[in-house]
Design an enzyme around this catalytic site. Sequence first.
Site, PDB file in Angstrom:
ATOM      1  N   THR A   1       1.761   6.925   0.464  1.00 31.64           N
ATOM      2  CA  THR A   1       1.333   6.547  -0.516  1.00 31.64           C
ATOM      3  C   THR A   1       0.906   5.883  -1.338  1.00 31.64           C
ATOM      4  O   THR A   1       1.538   6.779  -2.545  1.00 31.64           O
ATOM      5  CB  THR A   1      -0.528   5.937   0.053  1.00 31.64           C
ATOM      6  OG1 THR A   1      -1.320   5.384   0.071  1.00 31.64           O
ATOM      7  CG2 THR A   1      -1.080   7.486  -0.915  1.00 31.64           C
TER       8      THR A   1
ATOM      9  N   THR B   1      -2.322   2.992   3.653  1.00 29.88           N
ATOM     10  CA  THR B   1      -1.218   4.267   4.001  1.00 29.88           C
ATOM     11  C   THR B   1      -0.690   4.006   5.265  1.00 29.88           C
ATOM     12  O   THR B   1      -1.221   3.136   5.870  1.00 29.88           O
ATOM     13  CB  THR B   1      -2.342   5.634   3.693  1.00 29.88           C
ATOM     14  OG1 THR B   1      -2.791   4.928   2.245  1.00 29.88           O
ATOM     15  CG2 THR B   1      -1.331   6.250   3.693  1.00 29.88           C
TER      16      THR B   1
ATOM     17  N   THR C   1      -6.263   7.253   7.397  1.00 28.45           N
ATOM     18  CA  THR C   1      -6.217   5.670   5.887  1.00 28.45           C
ATOM     19  C   THR C   1      -7.186   5.928   5.507  1.00 28.45           C
ATOM     20  O   THR C   1      -8.079   6.482   6.096  1.00 28.45           O
ATOM     21  CB  THR C   1      -5.062   4.884   6.638  1.00 28.45           C
ATOM     22  OG1 THR C   1      -6.081   4.519   7.656  1.00 28.45           O
ATOM     23  CG2 THR C   1      -3.839   5.470   6.880  1.00 28.45           C
ATOM     24  N   GLY C   2      -7.221   5.279   4.787  1.00 30.72           N
ATOM     25  CA  GLY C   2      -8.787   4.803   3.874  1.00 30.72           C
ATOM     26  C   GLY C   2      -9.315   5.418   2.887  1.00 30.72           C
ATOM     27  O   GLY C   2      -8.241   5.930   2.235  1.00 30.72           O
TER      28      GLY C   2
ATOM     29  N   GLY D   1      -9.722   8.176   0.290  1.00 29.70           N
ATOM     30  CA  GLY D   1      -9.118   9.323   0.153  1.00 29.70           C
ATOM     31  C   GLY D   1     -10.620  10.228  -0.773  1.00 29.70           C
ATOM     32  O   GLY D   1     -10.362  11.562   0.343  1.00 29.70           O
TER      33      GLY D   1
ATOM     34  N   ARG E   1      -5.032  10.309 -10.691  1.00 25.95           N
ATOM     35  CA  ARG E   1      -5.676  10.230  -9.766  1.00 25.95           C
ATOM     36  C   ARG E   1      -4.709  10.039  -8.229  1.00 25.95           C
ATOM     37  O   ARG E   1      -4.100   9.671  -8.244  1.00 25.95           O
ATOM     38  CB  ARG E   1      -6.522   8.819  -9.275  1.00 25.95           C
ATOM     39  CG  ARG E   1      -7.492   9.081  -7.963  1.00 25.95           C
ATOM     40  CD  ARG E   1      -6.960   8.686  -6.858  1.00 25.95           C
ATOM     41  NE  ARG E   1      -7.992   8.034  -5.712  1.00 25.95           N
ATOM     42  CZ  ARG E   1      -7.553   7.640  -4.224  1.00 25.95           C
ATOM     43  NH1 ARG E   1      -6.166   7.709  -4.225  1.00 25.95           N
ATOM     44  NH2 ARG E   1      -8.170   7.636  -3.068  1.00 25.95           N
ATOM     45  N   VAL E   2      -5.604  11.379  -7.466  1.00 20.96           N
ATOM     46  CA  VAL E   2      -4.559  12.222  -6.282  1.00 20.96           C
ATOM     47  C   VAL E   2      -5.506  11.511  -5.237  1.00 20.96           C
ATOM     48  O   VAL E   2      -6.601  11.802  -5.410  1.00 20.96           O
ATOM     49  CB  VAL E   2      -3.839  13.327  -7.023  1.00 20.96           C
ATOM     50  CG1 VAL E   2      -3.638  13.442  -5.560  1.00 20.96           C
ATOM     51  CG2 VAL E   2      -3.014  13.037  -7.267  1.00 20.96           C
ATOM     52  N   GLY E   3      -4.812  10.970  -4.349  1.00 20.76           N
ATOM     53  CA  GLY E   3      -5.553  10.874  -2.964  1.00 20.76           C
ATOM     54  C   GLY E   3      -5.788  11.047  -2.028  1.00 20.76           C
ATOM     55  O   GLY E   3      -4.773  12.869  -2.834  1.00 20.76           O
ATOM     56  N   ASP E   4      -6.166  11.514  -0.708  1.00 22.25           N
ATOM     57  CA  ASP E   4      -5.754  12.588   0.385  1.00 22.25           C
ATOM     58  C   ASP E   4      -4.563  12.741   0.731  1.00 22.25           C
ATOM     59  O   ASP E   4      -4.535  13.753   1.387  1.00 22.25           O
ATOM     60  CB  ASP E   4      -7.164  11.979   1.256  1.00 22.25           C
ATOM     61  CG  ASP E   4      -6.459  10.381   1.729  1.00 22.25           C
ATOM     62  OD1 ASP E   4      -5.927  10.174   1.120  1.00 22.25           O
ATOM     63  OD2 ASP E   4      -6.412  10.283   3.515  1.00 22.25           O
TER      64      ASP E   4
ATOM     65  N   SER F   1       0.625  -1.392  -0.110  1.00 23.20           N
ATOM     66  CA  SER F   1       0.050   0.344   0.025  1.00 23.20           C
ATOM     67  C   SER F   1       0.802   1.419  -0.109  1.00 23.20           C
ATOM     68  O   SER F   1       0.049   2.493  -0.338  1.00 23.20           O
ATOM     69  CB  SER F   1      -0.917   0.033   1.070  1.00 23.20           C
ATOM     70  OG  SER F   1      -0.024   0.104   1.810  1.00 23.20           O
TER      71      SER F   1
HETATM   72  N1  ASP Z   1      -6.377   7.160   1.841  1.00 27.89           N
HETATM   73  C1  ASP Z   1      -5.316   6.520   0.722  1.00 27.89           C
HETATM   74  C2  ASP Z   1      -6.112   7.707  -0.872  1.00 27.89           C
HETATM   75  O1  ASP Z   1      -7.097   7.377  -0.913  1.00 27.89           O
HETATM   76  C3  ASP Z   1      -5.752   5.317   0.794  1.00 27.89           C
HETATM   77  C4  ASP Z   1      -5.451   4.670   2.426  1.00 27.89           C
HETATM   78  O2  ASP Z   1      -5.261   5.309   3.347  1.00 27.89           O
HETATM   79  O3  ASP Z   1      -5.745   3.510   2.251  1.00 27.89           O
HETATM   80  O4  ASP Z   1      -5.009   7.394  -2.266  1.00 27.89           O
END
Ligand code: ASP
Length: 360
Positions: free
Chosen positions: A230, A212, A263-264, A266, A240-243, A90
Amino acid sequence: MNQIHRRRFLGASAIGAGALLTGRAASGRPAPSHGKAHEGDKHRGACVISSGNGLRACDRAWDLMQAGTDPAAAVVEGVGIVEADPNDMSVGFGGLPNEDGVVQLDASVMHGPSQKAGAVGAIENIKHPAAVALKVLTETDHVMLVGEGAKRFAIRHGFPEENLLTDKARQAWLNWKRNASPKDDWLDSDQIIRLKGQQHGAAGPIPFTYGTIHCGAVDQGGDIGATTTTSGLSYKIPGRVGDSPIIGAGMYVDNEVGSAGATGRGEAVIQSCGSFLAVRFMEQGMTPTEACLAVLRHIDSKTKRKDLRDERGRPSFNVAMYALRKDGAFGGAVMRGGDSFSVRDTTGPARRVQCAVLHQ
Ligand code: ASP
């Protein structure tokens, strides 16, 4: 963390959701928690926390801080262990790739005393994006570099260009490809023609996965640094860009208050400015755990799409929030299920602490 199998996801009809939202004030604002005590409430003094996969990161950051390293540099060095680990799929090297089979990484870091941040988004072929984010923080007037520009910046600063796609991650991606769409020409795992003497890596359907590492630290003097790094959502749309690299979403520091990270899913965290909100909640007097739970309640209340709710009306995805207060109090919470996070302090090697859970 949360897993959604694409075929099921694409094929699923919207799940009846209703607005069965628990723990939310009628105004839609986060309801106060019920004052339940958590392990991190009473903790005071220097501390490093991270997501569950960060035991080694916490220990490394702690040792560096003890030797006088700035918390921001210490956490970046700590998460570097996980970025380099091919078994953590991850983060960094060995992270699951995007839908084209290319590993694109996101990371951010923030230095409390200067309130300066650095971040990189969708960077390719660089194993340590958090360290590149730290270079953006220390060497530029900017906050975020993305894509090709971020990679060129990293190379100029001496980061080696490397292939980050391990065999294991490539096999997982191939397996996902073959299960991606019922309309494509790939055979499903159970349809693959097995040739005599040939090994096939595909074991079964591979879900979308999140994962992450976030790591935050406060030193003896109350200075704070935090980072989140991450490979993001597996098999994401390229670009794609996450949080994680978004300041205030996947990570935030306010040296007068504390730090937070996520995490999780985003997309949910970005749309709720999750980490910024957690820090503001702590500023208003919530404990770190209460602040994390309040952010999760807020995300819950702002999840309007029915397809993102389960049969009981609760968010069907997961988000974990982690928070550290300037005085050393800490906490973590997850939207659903159960999880733990990592903590290092004077009591010895990093240990796991249970996250509070919004929806049991
Ligand atoms: N938050 C991250 C994202 O959405 C992924 C994750 O934390 O599992 O890119």
